[in-house]
Scaffold this motif. Structure first.
Motif, short mmCIF file in Angstrom:
data_model
loop_
_atom_site.label_atom_id
_atom_site.label_comp_id
_atom_site.label_asym_id
_atom_site.label_seq_id
_atom_site.Cartn_x
_atom_site.Cartn_y
_atom_site.Cartn_z
N PRO A 142 -20.48 2.18 106.85
CA PRO A 142 -21.71 1.55 106.36
C PRO A 142 -21.91 0.14 106.91
O PRO A 142 -20.96 -0.58 107.20
CB PRO A 142 -21.53 1.57 104.84
N GLU A 143 -23.18 -0.25 106.97
CA GLU A 143 -23.66 -1.40 107.73
C GLU A 143 -23.01 -2.76 107.46
O GLU A 143 -22.47 -3.39 108.34
CB GLU A 143 -25.17 -1.58 107.46
N LEU A 144 -23.10 -3.22 106.22
CA LEU A 144 -22.84 -4.62 105.94
C LEU A 144 -21.35 -4.93 105.89
O LEU A 144 -20.56 -4.18 105.31
CB LEU A 144 -23.51 -5.04 104.63
N ASP A 145 -20.95 -6.06 106.47
CA ASP A 145 -19.54 -6.46 106.54
C ASP A 145 -18.86 -6.49 105.18
O ASP A 145 -17.69 -6.15 105.04
CB ASP A 145 -19.43 -7.86 107.16
N ASP A 146 -19.59 -6.94 104.14
CA ASP A 146 -18.96 -7.22 102.85
C ASP A 146 -18.84 -6.00 101.94
O ASP A 146 -18.29 -6.10 100.84
CB ASP A 146 -19.73 -8.32 102.12
N LEU A 147 -19.36 -4.86 102.35
CA LEU A 147 -19.21 -3.65 101.54
C LEU A 147 -17.74 -3.26 101.46
O LEU A 147 -17.05 -3.19 102.48
CB LEU A 147 -20.02 -2.50 102.14
N THR A 148 -17.24 -3.01 100.25
CA THR A 148 -15.83 -2.71 100.08
C THR A 148 -15.58 -1.21 99.95
O THR A 148 -16.48 -0.46 99.55
CB THR A 148 -15.26 -3.40 98.82
N VAL A 149 -14.36 -0.80 100.26
CA VAL A 149 -13.98 0.60 100.14
C VAL A 149 -14.16 1.09 98.70
O VAL A 149 -14.69 2.17 98.45
CB VAL A 149 -12.53 0.81 100.62
N GLY A 150 -13.72 0.26 97.73
CA GLY A 150 -13.86 0.64 96.34
C GLY A 150 -15.30 0.87 95.93
O GLY A 150 -15.63 1.84 95.25
N GLY A 151 -16.18 -0.03 96.36
CA GLY A 151 -17.59 0.11 96.04
C GLY A 151 -18.22 1.33 96.69
O GLY A 151 -19.07 2.00 96.09
N LEU A 152 -17.78 1.64 97.91
CA LEU A 152 -18.34 2.78 98.64
C LEU A 152 -17.84 4.11 98.09
O LEU A 152 -18.51 5.14 98.25
CB LEU A 152 -18.00 2.67 100.12
N PRO A 162 -16.19 9.93 93.03
CA PRO A 162 -17.38 9.34 93.67
C PRO A 162 -18.58 9.28 92.72
O PRO A 162 -18.83 10.23 91.97
CB PRO A 162 -17.63 10.29 94.84
N TRP A 163 -19.28 8.16 92.74
CA TRP A 163 -20.46 7.88 91.92
C TRP A 163 -20.09 7.57 90.46
O TRP A 163 -20.98 7.33 89.65
CB TRP A 163 -21.48 9.02 91.96
N LEU A 170 -21.63 11.60 103.34
CA LEU A 170 -21.54 10.27 102.76
C LEU A 170 -20.11 9.73 102.90
O LEU A 170 -19.21 10.47 103.29
CB LEU A 170 -21.95 10.31 101.28
N PHE A 171 -19.90 8.47 102.54
CA PHE A 171 -18.58 7.86 102.68
C PHE A 171 -17.51 8.65 101.94
O PHE A 171 -16.39 8.81 102.41
CB PHE A 171 -18.62 6.42 102.17
N GLN A 172 -17.85 9.17 100.77
CA GLN A 172 -16.88 9.93 99.98
C GLN A 172 -16.38 11.17 100.72
O GLN A 172 -15.26 11.64 100.48
CB GLN A 172 -17.53 10.38 98.66
N HIS A 173 -17.19 11.70 101.62
CA HIS A 173 -16.83 12.95 102.31
C HIS A 173 -15.86 12.75 103.47
O HIS A 173 -15.38 13.73 104.04
CB HIS A 173 -18.10 13.65 102.78
N ILE A 174 -15.56 11.48 103.82
CA ILE A 174 -14.53 11.23 104.83
C ILE A 174 -13.23 10.76 104.19
O ILE A 174 -12.26 10.47 104.89
CB ILE A 174 -15.01 10.21 105.90
N CYS A 175 -13.22 10.68 102.85
CA CYS A 175 -12.00 10.29 102.13
C CYS A 175 -11.15 11.53 101.87
O CYS A 175 -11.66 12.58 101.50
CB CYS A 175 -12.36 9.62 100.80
#
Length: 516
Positions: free
Chosen positions: A157-167, A215-216, A182-187
């Motif tokens: 995901p785009e922004l530098d400050d987005l964290t793994v926990g938040g995603l 997720p969510w 989505l991000f959850q699907h590569i975990c």
């Protein structure tokens, strides 16, 4: 000495002006002054500190040992809460202003704060093709490290400050999501400290119910302490093709075609009006044509969305080669297009060359200094929403955005939604192609009302079996919320893991109807 005296005189005049007008007036009406003089330098200091800290810890290989100790400390805090009678809900102790979400959770003041200081990359396993990270690792750290050793995340995901926990606890998306989801699907694995203080690892085969329910869930099933995420080989460049398209029918048709084409590693659209858009497709490559290289991430370069708009104005297609890391963070410098409302002259060449290296200001610092007045103004006169709708309803969705809020540009990002358990899945039993429609800016529709207009969007999204990203303001009532999201597995896990006394329900944590 003359220049110093001159500068001192200017500073003195500025301070007198602030005193006469009042600090609130300056921050609200001339916010760019405060941002440029204070927040930009502070943001640079933050970035340098966290970059050096992450680099030193990873090189010293001290993160794994420290990680185990930090996990035990979290378990101790949870057990202490339980021994004390568990009188209030728990939440992470991270201040609300540090999150990328524009929402500031008031629950931090009333809940038991569990301190989680976990911001390190623990291991890169190229044989298994996974990276193991702590929850506060951000996307800037990930790209800096992985790209330097020839690897990358499939969805970054785009922004530098987005964290793994938040995603993970929220969600994340990128222009490669039409292939990977989505991000959850590569975990591939999560490690959590549960309400009883126990440490649990879950995968699609081990504790699978928890794996799909996390997720969510927004941190309402347990505290994430580590995640394993897939990595893939990286290339040096992204070969980008820009194609201006006119007419809503043509835009939707062309976007759907490119999104279904798996030869495109990246697909993205920027829509500048109801019937004007630029559709971008890209592939990674190690070879670039020298005369077509564009290092779009350099501080002096035009903001990416303005650069893309030129292809629409000139009505021409083009091909460029962008360095991979520059591509991943192409919207970071302008925070998509939000920065133009904060620093109106930010894309001016003079400003870019002199001060562009300090951009963008940290979103967390913007939140910390916005004050209640600006927060209310933003809430009533500003939209930040991402709605995820099936690709087959893209045209009616864009029309709905146009009629209800009229915000441009719109960000269009396709993604495949796998048919898996959890809060978010397609209506049928098969994977389905969706599109994320992102609206960020000041609505131009007459008589805009934040609550009524957003509820209109939410109603449409529910009717087409779409979903609303939960970082934004959510105005649905409880029944509407659980019509949009599938709570079957979530509520089952809440009961089994004794979460009801330990964590608030996700609706109560994020929805405005529950918080006000």
């Amino acid at each position: 000495m003359d220049p110093l005296l001159y500068l001192a005189g200017l500073v003195s005049l500025f301070l007198v002006w602030v005193k006469v007008k009042g600090l609130d007036y300056v921050i609200i009406n001339q916010r760019w002054i405060f941002v440029c003089l204070f927040l930009l330098p502070l943001s640079v200091i933050f970035d340098v500190y966290y970059y050096l800290r992450a680099w030193i810890i990873f090189k010293m290989c001290s993160a794994p040992k420290q990680h185990d100790q930090r996990v035990r400390d979290i378990q101790r805090q949870v057990r202490e809460w339980k021994d004390e009678g568990g009188k209030t809900y728990m939440c992470t102790g991270r201040p609300g202003w540090l999150t990328v979400s524009l929402r500031v959770g008031k629950y931090k003041k009333t809940h038991k704060n569990i301190m989680i200081n976990m911001m390190d990359i623990l291991e890169v396993d190229t044989k298994r093709q996974v990276v193991r990270v702590e929850p506060l690792v951000n996307m800037g750290q990930v790209t800096a490290l992985l790209n330097s050793i020839g690897w990358t995340l499939p969805v970054l995901p785009e922004l530098d400050d987005l964290t793994v926990g938040g995603l993970i606890m929220g969600t994340g998306i990128e222009s490669s999501s039409h292939i990977y989801g989505l991000f959850q699907h590569i975990c591939v694995a999560y490690e959590l400290v549960l309400a009883d203080g126990s440490l649990v690892r879950c995968t699609s085969k081990e504790n699978s119910d928890l794996f799909y329910a996390v997720p969510w869930s927004c941190g309402t099933l347990g505290f994430l302490v580590a995640a394993e995420i897939r990595i893939i080989p990286a290339r040096a460049w992204v070969k980008m093709r820009y194609e201006p398209v006119r007419g809503l029918d043509a835009i939707c048709q062309r976007f759907a075609e490119e999104s279904a084409n798996k030869e495109n590693q990246f697909v993205e659209g920027l829509q500048y009006s109801l019937d004007e858009a630029v559709i971008m497709t890209g592939v990674m490559t190690d070879v670039a044509e020298p005369d077509k290289i564009n290092r779009i991430g350099c501080y002096y370069k035009p903001w990416f969305f303005k650069h893309v708009e030129n292809f629409l104005r000139e009505n021409r297609s083009a091909v460029e080669y962008i360095p991979l890391r520059h591509y991943y963070h192409r919207h970071t410098r302008s925070i998509f297009w939000e920065l133009q409302d904060i620093i109106p002259f930010g894309n001016n060449p003079f400003f870019r060359y002199l001060f562009g290296w300090m951009v963008p200001p940290k979103i967390s610092l913007l939140k910390l200094t916005q004050g209640e007045t600006i927060r209310r103004l933003y809430e009533q006169h500003h939209v930040v929403q991402d709605m995820l709708v099936p690709m087959k309803h893209m045209q009616s969705a864009i029309s709905c955005f146009h009629n209800d809020i009229h915000v441009y540009p719109l960000w269009l990002c396709p993604f495949v939604l796998p048919s898996q358990p959890g809060m978010v899945h397609p209506k049928g039993d098969e994977d389905e192609l969706y599109v994320d429609i992102g609206a960020y800016g000041e609505p131009k529709v007459k008589h805009f009302q934040a609550r009524a207009s957003t509820r209109q969007l939410e109603k449409f999204v529910r009717e087409v079996h779409g979903f609303q990203m939960l970082y934004a303001d959510v105005y649905m009532d409880r029944q509407e919320f659980w019509e949009m999201f599938d709570g079957t597995l979530y509520h089952k896990l809440r009961e089994e893991l004794e979460c009801k006394a330990a964590f608030p329900e996700v609706y109560d944590k994020i929805c405005k109807s529950a918080r006000h």
